[in-house]
Write an enzyme that holds these catalytic residues in place. Sequence first.
Site, PDB file in Angstrom:
ATOM      1  N   ARG A 176       0.290  -1.089  -0.065  1.00  0.00           N
ATOM      2  CA  ARG A 176      -0.039   0.042   0.015  1.00  0.00           C
ATOM      3  C   ARG A 176       0.946   1.133   0.097  1.00  0.00           C
ATOM      4  O   ARG A 176       0.641   2.267   0.605  1.00  0.00           O
ATOM      5  CB  ARG A 176      -1.713  -0.333   1.314  1.00  0.00           C
ATOM      6  CG  ARG A 176      -2.199  -0.904   1.187  1.00  0.00           C
ATOM      7  CD  ARG A 176      -3.260  -1.388   0.407  1.00  0.00           C
ATOM      8  NE  ARG A 176      -3.623  -2.722  -0.112  1.00  0.00           N
ATOM      9  CZ  ARG A 176      -3.432  -3.597  -0.277  1.00  0.00           C
ATOM     10  NH1 ARG A 176      -2.134  -3.441  -0.822  1.00  0.00           N
ATOM     11  NH2 ARG A 176      -4.531  -4.499  -0.799  1.00  0.00           N
ATOM     12  N   SER A 225     -10.275  -1.098   3.749  1.00  0.00           N
ATOM     13  CA  SER A 225      -9.505  -1.907   4.271  1.00  0.00           C
ATOM     14  C   SER A 225      -8.881  -0.052   6.046  1.00  0.00           C
ATOM     15  O   SER A 225      -8.617   0.400   5.039  1.00  0.00           O
ATOM     16  CB  SER A 225      -8.142  -2.554   4.582  1.00  0.00           C
ATOM     17  OG  SER A 225      -8.942  -4.024   4.203  1.00  0.00           O
ATOM     18  N   GLU A 295      -4.696   2.835   6.983  1.00  0.00           N
ATOM     19  CA  GLU A 295      -4.347   2.876   5.283  1.00  0.00           C
ATOM     20  C   GLU A 295      -5.692   3.691   5.081  1.00  0.00           C
ATOM     21  O   GLU A 295      -4.976   4.656   3.554  1.00  0.00           O
ATOM     22  CB  GLU A 295      -5.003   0.981   5.382  1.00  0.00           C
ATOM     23  CG  GLU A 295      -5.065   1.241   3.644  1.00  0.00           C
ATOM     24  CD  GLU A 295      -5.295  -0.162   3.080  1.00  0.00           C
ATOM     25  OE1 GLU A 295      -5.643  -0.548   2.536  1.00  0.00           O
ATOM     26  OE2 GLU A 295      -4.765  -1.294   4.012  1.00  0.00           O
TER      27      GLU A 295
END
Length: 303
Positions: A176, A225, A295
């Site tokens: 990510r 998420s 995130e």
Amino acid sequence: MSIFNAYMALSGAYDADVTRDERLSHHTTYRIGGPAALFVKVNSYPALLKTIEILGREGVDWVVLGKGSNILAADRGYDGCVIVLGREFSRISFDGSEVTAGAGATIARLVSETLSHSLSGLECLVGIPGTVGGAVSMDAGTRHEWIGARVKDVVTLRPGEGLHRYAGSDIEWGYRYTDIPTSEIILEATFALVPDEKAAIAERMEALVARRRLRQPLGKPSCGSVFRNPGSRSVGQLIDSCGLKGYSVGGACVSDMHANFIVNNGGARAADVIAVMSRVHDTVLDKYGIDLVPEVKCLGFGA
């Protein structure tokens, strides 16, 4: 900073749609967020250049927004300008087994068109909301496959300098994460794919979509998420083991289906989501000594 002067100047911009006080809840998958002082959809490269120039001259902060699938926008909104990449940045073209997609193209359309051309390599993106620019910037994918593995090159705009092209091999890709500077605007990316049987590609996509439907609360507004997995450990399992499934503040709730999803059960505010995130973070830290890293990206909260 002069929002009014910027608005007046941008209203005359060629190939751009300009509005004031556009609610960000209309542009995020969370369906949360107050008004952006300015909201500009630029449909061409010249319009983007002019917009950046005017905002810089007037001292107005700005941010580029895709489909808002990884964004938590503040209840008070954003006192700068939100830029959305429109028509010219949504093109997708094919050259043999390579595909070039504008940053404003949706991931869903990219995946669909690569399937129609019998090209494999981007199956890991199926079912992920958002745009190509956002997917590249955060190296989107599954826990085991990422978009960065297929990137041949990326074109960005460096405000005040011009266009810059990165070879995919020159970019640092991580979980990510990429090292493309956040000050640059991703304009397009080219992907090197592999020819395969269309039926085989479709089967892999359908299997991945089926798994996501079983494991993720796709029917409720969320940002996907919320926290990054700490190493090889599943953050969803960590949160679940703390007994936090179903924990809620206002309209924000830790999903009963997947504990790393905080869903909007209706009427949730950004403050509710932040409160739930804080409880989850502190509980996991106390029990496991793991400092969870978000995130989701926050917009408009300020210092």
